[in-house]
Write a protein that holds these residues in place. Structure first.
Motif, PDB file in Angstrom:
ATOM      1  N   THR A  84       0.833  -1.204   0.000  1.00 15.76           N
ATOM      2  CA  THR A  84       0.000   0.000   0.000  1.00 15.76           C
ATOM      3  C   THR A  84       0.868   1.255   0.000  1.00 15.76           C
ATOM      4  O   THR A  84       2.022   1.230   0.417  1.00 15.76           O
ATOM      5  CB  THR A  84      -0.922   0.037   1.229  1.00 15.76           C
ATOM      6  OG1 THR A  84      -0.117   0.046   2.417  1.00 15.76           O
ATOM      7  CG2 THR A  84      -1.848  -1.160   1.233  1.00 15.76           C
ATOM      8  N   TYR A  85       0.273   2.336  -0.464  1.00 19.02           N
ATOM      9  CA  TYR A  85       0.962   3.624  -0.494  1.00 19.02           C
ATOM     10  C   TYR A  85       0.409   4.513   0.611  1.00 19.02           C
ATOM     11  O   TYR A  85      -0.797   4.532   0.865  1.00 19.02           O
ATOM     12  CB  TYR A  85       0.784   4.312  -1.849  1.00 19.02           C
ATOM     13  CG  TYR A  85       1.531   3.622  -2.964  1.00 19.02           C
ATOM     14  CD1 TYR A  85       2.795   4.061  -3.342  1.00 19.02           C
ATOM     15  CD2 TYR A  85       0.981   2.540  -3.633  1.00 19.02           C
ATOM     16  CE1 TYR A  85       3.488   3.435  -4.356  1.00 19.02           C
ATOM     17  CE2 TYR A  85       1.674   1.890  -4.644  1.00 19.02           C
ATOM     18  CZ  TYR A  85       2.927   2.348  -5.003  1.00 19.02           C
ATOM     19  OH  TYR A  85       3.618   1.713  -5.996  1.00 19.02           O
ATOM     20  N   ALA A  86       1.302   5.279   1.223  1.00 18.81           N
ATOM     21  CA  ALA A  86       0.901   6.199   2.278  1.00 18.81           C
ATOM     22  C   ALA A  86       0.513   7.542   1.681  1.00 18.81           C
ATOM     23  O   ALA A  86       0.956   7.914   0.596  1.00 18.81           O
ATOM     24  CB  ALA A  86       2.048   6.387   3.269  1.00 18.81           C
ATOM     25  N   LEU A  87      -0.323   8.264   2.413  1.00 17.47           N
ATOM     26  CA  LEU A  87      -0.660   9.625   2.025  1.00 17.47           C
ATOM     27  C   LEU A  87       0.589  10.482   2.158  1.00 17.47           C
ATOM     28  O   LEU A  87       1.156  10.595   3.247  1.00 17.47           O
ATOM     29  CB  LEU A  87      -1.771  10.171   2.929  1.00 17.47           C
ATOM     30  CG  LEU A  87      -2.124  11.656   2.772  1.00 17.47           C
ATOM     31  CD1 LEU A  87      -2.749  11.910   1.402  1.00 17.47           C
ATOM     32  CD2 LEU A  87      -3.058  12.097   3.885  1.00 17.47           C
ATOM     33  N   PRO A  88       1.066  11.106   1.069  1.00 12.39           N
ATOM     34  CA  PRO A  88       2.289  11.929   1.170  1.00 12.39           C
ATOM     35  C   PRO A  88       2.084  13.094   2.131  1.00 12.39           C
ATOM     36  O   PRO A  88       1.044  13.746   2.122  1.00 12.39           O
ATOM     37  CB  PRO A  88       2.493  12.435  -0.267  1.00 12.39           C
ATOM     38  CG  PRO A  88       1.748  11.466  -1.135  1.00 12.39           C
ATOM     39  CD  PRO A  88       0.564  11.027  -0.321  1.00 12.39           C
ATOM     40  N   LYS A  89       3.086  13.348   2.947  1.00 12.56           N
ATOM     41  CA  LYS A  89       3.024  14.473   3.867  1.00 12.56           C
ATOM     42  C   LYS A  89       3.264  15.771   3.094  1.00 12.56           C
ATOM     43  O   LYS A  89       4.091  15.820   2.178  1.00 12.56           O
ATOM     44  CB  LYS A  89       4.078  14.312   4.958  1.00 12.56           C
ATOM     45  CG  LYS A  89       4.030  15.378   6.044  1.00 12.56           C
ATOM     46  CD  LYS A  89       5.113  15.151   7.096  1.00 12.56           C
ATOM     47  CE  LYS A  89       4.854  13.886   7.875  1.00 12.56           C
ATOM     48  NZ  LYS A  89       5.842  13.703   8.967  1.00 12.56           N
ATOM     49  N   LEU A  90       2.550  16.810   3.464  1.00  7.10           N
ATOM     50  CA  LEU A  90       2.724  18.093   2.791  1.00  7.10           C
ATOM     51  C   LEU A  90       4.076  18.697   3.143  1.00  7.10           C
ATOM     52  O   LEU A  90       4.567  18.538   4.267  1.00  7.10           O
ATOM     53  CB  LEU A  90       1.616  19.067   3.191  1.00  7.10           C
ATOM     54  CG  LEU A  90       0.182  18.698   2.813  1.00  7.10           C
ATOM     55  CD1 LEU A  90      -0.761  19.830   3.201  1.00  7.10           C
ATOM     56  CD2 LEU A  90       0.067  18.410   1.328  1.00  7.10           C
ATOM     57  N   PRO A  91       4.705  19.431   2.215  1.00  9.79           N
ATOM     58  CA  PRO A  91       5.999  20.072   2.501  1.00  9.79           C
ATOM     59  C   PRO A  91       5.843  21.402   3.233  1.00  9.79           C
ATOM     60  O   PRO A  91       6.759  22.217   3.233  1.00  9.79           O
ATOM     61  CB  PRO A  91       6.589  20.269   1.097  1.00  9.79           C
ATOM     62  CG  PRO A  91       5.406  20.450   0.208  1.00  9.79           C
ATOM     63  CD  PRO A  91       4.324  19.561   0.786  1.00  9.79           C
ATOM     64  N   PHE A  92       4.686  21.631   3.836  1.00 15.29           N
ATOM     65  CA  PHE A  92       4.430  22.859   4.585  1.00 15.29           C
ATOM     66  C   PHE A  92       3.320  22.584   5.590  1.00 15.29           C
ATOM     67  O   PHE A  92       2.609  21.582   5.492  1.00 15.29           O
ATOM     68  CB  PHE A  92       4.020  24.006   3.645  1.00 15.29           C
ATOM     69  CG  PHE A  92       2.938  23.631   2.658  1.00 15.29           C
ATOM     70  CD1 PHE A  92       1.598  23.619   3.023  1.00 15.29           C
ATOM     71  CD2 PHE A  92       3.269  23.264   1.354  1.00 15.29           C
ATOM     72  CE1 PHE A  92       0.608  23.262   2.127  1.00 15.29           C
ATOM     73  CE2 PHE A  92       2.283  22.901   0.447  1.00 15.29           C
ATOM     74  CZ  PHE A  92       0.957  22.905   0.830  1.00 15.29           C
TER      75      PHE A  92
END
Length: 327
Positions: A84-92
């Protein structure tokens, strides 16, 4: 008593004497008891030390696993165990785009809409008969390789996962103390803009005009061509969650025109949202995407299972060797 044999002293101990003797341990018994006690005491501390050491090892392994999982979650890469793929964390931070974009809008957009596409894409991948070892970007580049059922599903759900990752990645907080000239495009992307459009103002005018004419939901992108070798940029519109990757383009900038991206703040004033959106573009990250696409000649292998930040050299950079793919 006459005629009786006298009783020798202590020849037959009394009951009291026996009881006293029974309460006095022999020297051999005392030594044995002391030895057993010492062994038990030492055994306890050896066992305790082993347990503590074992607990520390478990804690270290748990910490290492947590660090690996946190790194995976921050980049949106696939879990090697369950696929599974994780929700990418925002860079801000969620509040970093205010006052141009509300904290509530960004939070709902990321934890609601982007997270939903991530979950549904994972469900699609789980039901695919073959994964062919490709990441989401590669699947979108090769949609025709999927059977009809999964092609339609991945076009929508995988497209939503990747499109949101791209459009979030190129946004960033604005330093109000900087000069306006320092906030605009610079470096390689500026050269490409000048070669293609003449000036950044012309690019902004043309892309904004395209965005205001979009009917319904979708995106407008600034893209390199497939091989990224022509050094010319293209303005591309895609409807719904269609991806420019599927049409041979490599996005470096994109504006989300779905109403959930702006409606809490701008309501039906899409033109105002489009004009304000340019204040949020992080041109340093746009340049990193340009470098990544040119370096890989339009391949997605350096994107590490959809990790835009790693691909663009952000923070930690790519963490594995890659094999380039000619498209």
């Amino acid at each position: 008593m006459p005629g009786s044999t006298p009783h020798p002293p202590n020849a037959r101990p009394s009951i009291l004497t026996k009881a006293a003797a029974s309460r006095m341990p022999s020297s051999t018994g005392w030594v044995q008891s002391s030895t057993n006690l010492c062994c038990s005491f030492l055994g306890f501390w050896v066992l305790r030390a082993g347990i503590v050491k074992g607990d520390r090892r478990v804690a270290q392994k748990q910490q290492q696993s947590s660090q690996i999982e946190e790194k995976r979650k921050s980049s949106g890469r696939r879990d090697d165990v369950d696929g599974t793929y994780a929700l990418p964390k925002l860079p801000f931070e969620y509040s970093a785009l205010e006052p141009f974009m509300l904290e509530r809008t960004v939070r709902i957009h990321h934890t609601g809409h982007h997270a939903a596409y991530t979950s549904r894409m994972n469900s699609v991948i789980a039901h695919m008969s073959t994964d062919v070892g490709r990441n989401p970007l590669q699947h979108l580049m090769h949609l025709d390789d999927l059977i009809d059922e999964f092609r339609y599903l991945f076009r929508n759900q995988g497209g939503g996962f990747v499109n949101h990752a791209f459009t979030f990645y190129v946004l960033g907080s604005v330093d109000q103390t900087q000069d306006e000239a320092d906030l605009g495009p610079k470096g390689k992307v500026l050269e490409l803009i000048e070669d293609t459009f003449g000036t950044p103002d012309i690019l902004i005018e043309r892309l904004s005009s395209t965005a205001t004419q979009v009917f319904g939901s979708g995106y407008v992108w600034l893209c390199l061509a497939n091989k990224a070798s022509s050094r010319r940029l293209h303005i591309v519109h895609t409807a719904n969650q269609d991806s420019p990757l599927s049409d041979g383009y490599r996005p470096i900038l994109g504006i989300d025109l779905w109403e959930h991206a702006y409606y809490l703040q701008y309501q039906n004033k899409r033109t105002e949202y489009i004009t304000t959106w340019w204040q949020l573009v992080n041109w340093d990250r746009v340049n990193r995407l340009v470098d990544a696409w040119i370096e890989t000649e339009g391949s997605s292998d350096d994107f590490g299972d959809g990790s835009l930040a790693d691909a663009a050299g952000d923070a930690n950079g790519p963490d594995s060797d890659v094999t380039r793919e000619e498209l």
